[in-house]
Each structure stands twice: as C-alpha cells, then as structure tokens.
Design a protein around this motif. Structure first.
Motif, PDB file in Angstrom:
ATOM      1  N   UNK A  63       0.819  -1.199   0.000  1.00  0.00           N
ATOM      2  CA  UNK A  63       0.000   0.000   0.000  1.00  0.00           C
ATOM      3  C   UNK A  63       0.861   1.260   0.000  1.00  0.00           C
ATOM      4  N   UNK A  64       1.986   1.193   0.699  1.00  0.00           N
ATOM      5  CA  UNK A  64       2.930   2.314   0.697  1.00  0.00           C
ATOM      6  C   UNK A  64       3.435   2.579  -0.713  1.00  0.00           C
ATOM      7  N   UNK A  65       3.680   1.517  -1.435  1.00  0.00           N
ATOM      8  CA  UNK A  65       4.182   1.629  -2.810  1.00  0.00           C
ATOM      9  C   UNK A  65       3.116   2.202  -3.736  1.00  0.00           C
ATOM     10  N   UNK A  66       1.882   1.735  -3.577  1.00  0.00           N
ATOM     11  CA  UNK A  66       0.799   2.156  -4.466  1.00  0.00           C
ATOM     12  C   UNK A  66       0.402   3.614  -4.229  1.00  0.00           C
ATOM     13  N   UNK A  67       0.270   3.984  -2.943  1.00  0.00           N
ATOM     14  CA  UNK A  67      -0.257   5.302  -2.604  1.00  0.00           C
ATOM     15  C   UNK A  67       0.804   6.402  -2.647  1.00  0.00           C
ATOM     16  N   UNK A  68       2.064   5.998  -2.531  1.00  0.00           N
ATOM     17  CA  UNK A  68       3.126   6.998  -2.494  1.00  0.00           C
ATOM     18  C   UNK A  68       3.449   7.564  -3.867  1.00  0.00           C
ATOM     19  N   UNK A  69       4.228   8.616  -3.861  1.00  0.00           N
ATOM     20  CA  UNK A  69       4.664   9.234  -5.108  1.00  0.00           C
ATOM     21  C   UNK A  69       5.616   8.297  -5.851  1.00  0.00           C
ATOM     22  N   UNK A  70       5.503   8.265  -7.171  1.00  0.00           N
ATOM     23  CA  UNK A  70       6.386   7.428  -8.001  1.00  0.00           C
ATOM     24  C   UNK A  70       7.728   8.136  -8.147  1.00  0.00           C
ATOM     25  N   UNK A  71       8.583   7.972  -7.147  1.00  0.00           N
ATOM     26  CA  UNK A  71       9.857   8.694  -7.102  1.00  0.00           C
ATOM     27  C   UNK A  71      10.729   8.418  -8.328  1.00  0.00           C
ATOM     28  N   UNK A  72      10.687   7.185  -8.790  1.00  0.00           N
ATOM     29  CA  UNK A  72      11.526   6.801  -9.922  1.00  0.00           C
ATOM     30  C   UNK A  72      10.838   7.059 -11.265  1.00  0.00           C
ATOM     31  N   UNK A  73       9.573   7.467 -11.209  1.00  0.00           N
ATOM     32  CA  UNK A  73       8.788   7.750 -12.412  1.00  0.00           C
ATOM     33  C   UNK A  73       8.850   6.577 -13.383  1.00  0.00           C
ATOM     34  N   UNK A  74       8.600   5.407 -12.817  1.00  0.00           N
ATOM     35  CA  UNK A  74       8.621   4.192 -13.634  1.00  0.00           C
ATOM     36  C   UNK A  74       7.482   3.286 -13.164  1.00  0.00           C
ATOM     37  N   UNK A  75       6.362   3.359 -13.851  1.00  0.00           N
ATOM     38  CA  UNK A  75       5.196   2.583 -13.475  1.00  0.00           C
ATOM     39  C   UNK A  75       5.416   1.084 -13.618  1.00  0.00           C
ATOM     40  N   UNK A  76       6.316   0.702 -14.503  1.00  0.00           N
ATOM     41  CA  UNK A  76       6.579  -0.725 -14.688  1.00  0.00           C
ATOM     42  C   UNK A  76       7.210  -1.335 -13.437  1.00  0.00           C
ATOM     43  N   UNK A  77       8.115  -0.591 -12.813  1.00  0.00           N
ATOM     44  CA  UNK A  77       8.748  -1.067 -11.579  1.00  0.00           C
ATOM     45  C   UNK A  77       7.702  -1.197 -10.475  1.00  0.00           C
ATOM     46  N   UNK A  78       6.880  -0.157 -10.309  1.00  0.00           N
ATOM     47  CA  UNK A  78       5.824  -0.193  -9.293  1.00  0.00           C
ATOM     48  C   UNK A  78       4.873  -1.352  -9.539  1.00  0.00           C
ATOM     49  N   UNK A  79       4.416  -1.489 -10.769  1.00  0.00           N
ATOM     50  CA  UNK A  79       3.486  -2.559 -11.115  1.00  0.00           C
ATOM     51  C   UNK A  79       4.095  -3.936 -10.841  1.00  0.00           C
TER      52      UNK A  79
END
Length: 254
Positions: free
Chosen positions: A208-224
């Motif tokens: 949840x921290x990962x999903x709700x937080x800002x995408x610091x690395x600006x890489x949605x593929x990493x988050x996903x």
C-alpha cells in the motif's frame, strides 16, 4: 510481530521476574507484552514493566488488555537509543524480541540501544534478545516464503527511500555486546514458527505504501512489478497459518 515458541524454554530458563523491574524494548502490537503477562500469571510474579516503542498507536488497547496484569505497567513512547527517562542501574531484566533489527534501520542505532540497555541495567541484570537471522546468512531455499517476503519488503523500502530493517548476525551482535561490557553471553540459533497472517499483513502494508506513495523513480513498470510480486506472495500464503524463519536468542548479563 512474532511470538517465541520454538525456543521458549531456552529463553525463560533460570529467569524470574518476581519483584523485578523489567524493560521491554519494542512494544509493537504487544505480543511479547502478552507473553510476559502470561508468565507473571503462571508463576504469581509481582512484576513492574516499562514497555517502550517509537509507535504508540497500540498503547491504549494494550493498556485495556493488560493493565491489571502487572504491579505497574508503564507504556512509553521513546527511541530505544535514548532512554533518558530511566536512571542507570535500575532495571533488573531487559527483554528485546524482534526489535533490534528495526532499531538498526539507521547505522549504529542498534549499538546505541545496546549501550542504553547496559546503562539502565543493574549490575548482574539480564538482557534477552531474540532476532531473525540476516537474509544473506542462510539458504533461502530452506525458508522460501520468509526469504521472498523479506526481499520484497526491503526492495519496496529502497524504492520509496525508506529505511528498512537490518538484521544483525549473532556473531557480530555478540562482539558488540562484549565491547560494551556484557558478560556471560550465551546464544542459540533455531527455527522459529511465524504467524502467517500477521507477517502477510505487514507485507500488504508495504504494498500500500508503494501504491499510494509518489512514483519517485517515475517508472510505473517497476511499481506494477512489485505490486504483482506482493499480491502473488500474499495469495500463495492466504490459507496458511504459519511459516518457518531462522532466528536466534542471545542472553547476557551486565
């Protein structure tokens, strides 16, 4: 988060908390507090307990549940590296279960906590520490869920620029304790049984921290990718009651 079950006999062997002032390092949800309360009830001990944590969000429920279990229960929000509200040479027993690796998120913070434990303990006072083994020190194939879970949690923490738990190898911890003056050090490594529901809940919290937080690395593929890894692991273990993790106990005296 964890309860000591496998090595409970070793942990409590020769220990009495009757008419003792005990410091619990790391209250969390109150699992260890529950165990201490259970032991005092079983033996009829008259125990005073100071329980310390940087997070006081569970204090009120612990107070309601265990407030009458001790002669005195003092729940205190504080950093274990700074126990200035406790005088030196006043504590009979320090119990620190699965907390030192959390304190050690920041370099040398664990050493500060150990130094404070030594300061507040009476001469001859006892220190009991239970910790997980570092992930790099064991064969991950023997502890598949534990290994995957820890790696995902640590990776998400790094991605979000958050400090993460740093487990300490027992040999290294023992050397630090000797340097600080502790004596009669005795340790035992064992396989611990971990409550799967609570461990998985913490894993999902990191997701949840990962999903709700800002995408610091600006890489949605990493988050996903990490979201998918987390959800897959939670799914694999949703029907399990427990899993195994490598851990150790160190007992020492001032």
């Amino acid at each position: 988060m964890y309860k000591i079950t496998t090595a409970e006999k070793f942990l409590w062997d020769g220990l009495t908390l009757d008419n003792k002032l005990v410091l619990e390092g790391g209250t969390s949800w109150g699992n260890t507090t529950d165990i201490i309360a259970q032991k005092t009830a079983e033996h009829g001990w008259k125990t005073r307990l100071i329980s310390v944590d940087v997070d006081d969000s569970h204090f009120s429920e612990i107070e309601k549940r265990l407030g009458t279990s001790f002669v005195e229960l003092n729940l205190r929000k504080a950093d274990l590296g700074n126990l200035d509200f406790i005088n030196e040479n006043t504590i009979d027993v320090v119990i620190c279960n699965y907390t030192l690796s959390s304190v050690n998120q920041f370099p040398f913070r664990g050493v500060k906590a150990l130094k404070e434990f030594y300061r507040v303990l009476k001469p001859g006072g006892k220190l009991l520490i239970t910790e997980e083994m570092p992930i790099w020190s064991v064969d991950s194939k023997d502890y598949e869920y534990w290994s995957k879970r820890l790696r995902i949690i640590k990776s998400i923490s790094v991605l979000k620029a958050m400090a993460h738990f740093n487990e300490i190898h027992p040999q290294d911890l023992e050397e630090v304790m000797i340097t600080l003056g502790f004596k009669n050090i005795n340790r035992r490594e064992f396989k611990e049984v971990i409550d799967a529901e609570m461990a998985t809940k913490f894993l999902d919290k990191r997701k949840q921290t990962l999903i709700k937080g800002q995408d610091d690395l600006q890489n949605q593929q990493v988050t996903k990718g990490f979201v998918e890894l987390t959800e897959k692991l939670v799914k694999e273990f949703e029907n399990a009651k427990e899993f195994s993790a490598p851990a150790y106990i160190i007992k020492a005296e001032k």
